[in-house]
Design an enzyme around this catalytic site. Structure first.
Site, PDB file in Angstrom:
ATOM      1  N   GLU A  19      -6.938  -8.117  -1.772  1.00 61.91           N
ATOM      2  CA  GLU A  19      -5.594  -7.650  -2.129  1.00 61.91           C
ATOM      3  C   GLU A  19      -4.678  -8.812  -2.480  1.00 61.91           C
ATOM      4  OE1 GLU A  19      -7.785  -4.509  -0.832  1.00 61.91           O
ATOM      5  OE2 GLU A  19      -7.420  -6.319   0.360  1.00 61.91           O
ATOM      6  N   HIS A  66      -6.480   2.907   8.786  1.00 54.38           N
ATOM      7  CA  HIS A  66      -6.485   3.339   7.390  1.00 54.38           C
ATOM      8  C   HIS A  66      -5.575   4.543   7.157  1.00 54.38           C
ATOM      9  CE1 HIS A  66     -10.023   0.824   7.430  1.00 54.38           C
ATOM     10  NE2 HIS A  66     -10.174   0.957   6.123  1.00 54.38           N
TER      11      HIS A  66
END
Length: 323
Positions: free
Chosen positions: A60, A129
């Protein structure tokens, strides 16, 4: 008008903007050959090619860092992060670079960057998550934070975000992709930083956004059967925050419930409550109530996960308390 899903609305926005402006390109994990983790970019790779639909490494920080560099040099990147939870791995790039470069260089640079990411719980993906840390990103000046609750707004806001010269963090809720609603066929833009009354009412104001808009509408329909008419204000954008419709509604109803999926402590609801008390104290007829996720990491077990997430009956109960 066409009745399509939020997934299709977001895909349409991306496709139309890439056709309109050759400087727009997409980058992220699995956005190309695979068509996106949530199938939003399915077919894009074959149509636009590898230069404009770029599969990246699983990093990321690399995705957002490359997007910032591209934006600074004249392109309009749309960086996709598989979930908002992974944005923490790029936090330095997002809040110390994207949010601040225009300001720190006295406006010499613009940063036309969109970071698309998926937030929220409800899909049994476990505690790491399934978070809704929207308020964390909205905390930083210089970064605009958008979180649509309807397909039409998702399309209009994303198109506006791509055309903007500001860095924008665009949050899509994982459980809204299949939601269907009417979406205009023509090229239209929804203004960023403008709240909207999604349901008129006279008895209580419900302030919400994203997934909780859907839950709030169901709660309002349930309350309506008991003669209670709730007015729902959809924030749509968390920064800049448009309190105008919220305060206007509150001055009419004198009561408010704020519904968010994130945790109650230090959340969006805390900010809205404080602003109502500061700017409309003379209109308060009952303590403002906040409906939010239980203060635990979100459980994996389906039953426990649903118990932790705010539900229709939680909003109904809060409304009855303020009434």
């Amino acid at each position: 008008m066409a009745r399509i899903t939020m997934r299709e609305a977001i895909s349409q926005a991306l496709w139309e903007e890439m056709e309109r402006d050759p400087d727009v390109f997409i980058l992220g994990e699995e956005v190309g050959v695979w068509g996106g983790t949530y199938a939003v970019t399915k077919g894009f790779y074959d149509h636009f090619g590898a230069e404009r639909v770029r599969d990246t490494p699983i990093s990321e920080a690399a995705i957002v860092g490359a997007a910032i560099g591209a934006a600074l040099t004249g392109l309009r990147p749309v960086a996709e992060l598989m979930t908002i939870n992974f944005a923490f791995s790029a936090m330095d790039h997002i809040v110390n670079e994207a949010a601040k470069l225009h300001y720190m260089f006295g406006g010499q640079f613009i940063l036309p960057l969109v970071v698309r990411t998926v937030g929220g719980g409800g899909r049994q993906l476990g505690a790491t998550h399934s978070q809704t840390p929207d308020a964390i990103f909205a905390h930083f000046p210089g970064l605009k934070v958008v979180a649509p609750g309807t397909p039409a707004d998702a399309k209009g806001l994303l198109k506006s975000a791509i055309r903007s010269n500001d860095p924008i963090f665009f949050i899509e809720h994982a459980t809204l992709y299949q939601v269907r609603d009417e979406v205009p066929d023509d090229d239209y833009l929804t203004p960023i930083g403008k709240s909207k009354i999604q349901r008129p009412g006279k008895d209580v104001t419900i302030v919400t956004y994203s997934k909780m808009l859907e839950v709030s509408i169901k709660a309002a329909d349930k309350l309506s059967k008991e003669g209670i008419e709730a007015e729902i204000v959809d924030l749509r954008t968390l920064r800049p925050l448009d309190l105008g419709p919220v305060l206007e509604s509150f001055r009419k109803t004198n009561r408010a419930v704020i519904a968010e999926e994130g945790w109650r402590s230090f959340g969006v609801g805390s900010e809205i409550s404080a602003r109502i008390y500061e700017e409309a104290f003379d209109y308060v007829d009952a303590p403002i109530r906040r409906v939010a996720q239980k203060e635990v990491p979100l459980p994996y077990n389906h039953t426990l996960e649903q118990l932790a997430l705010p539900q229709v009956d939680d909003i109904v109960r809060a409304v009855k308390e303020v009434l």
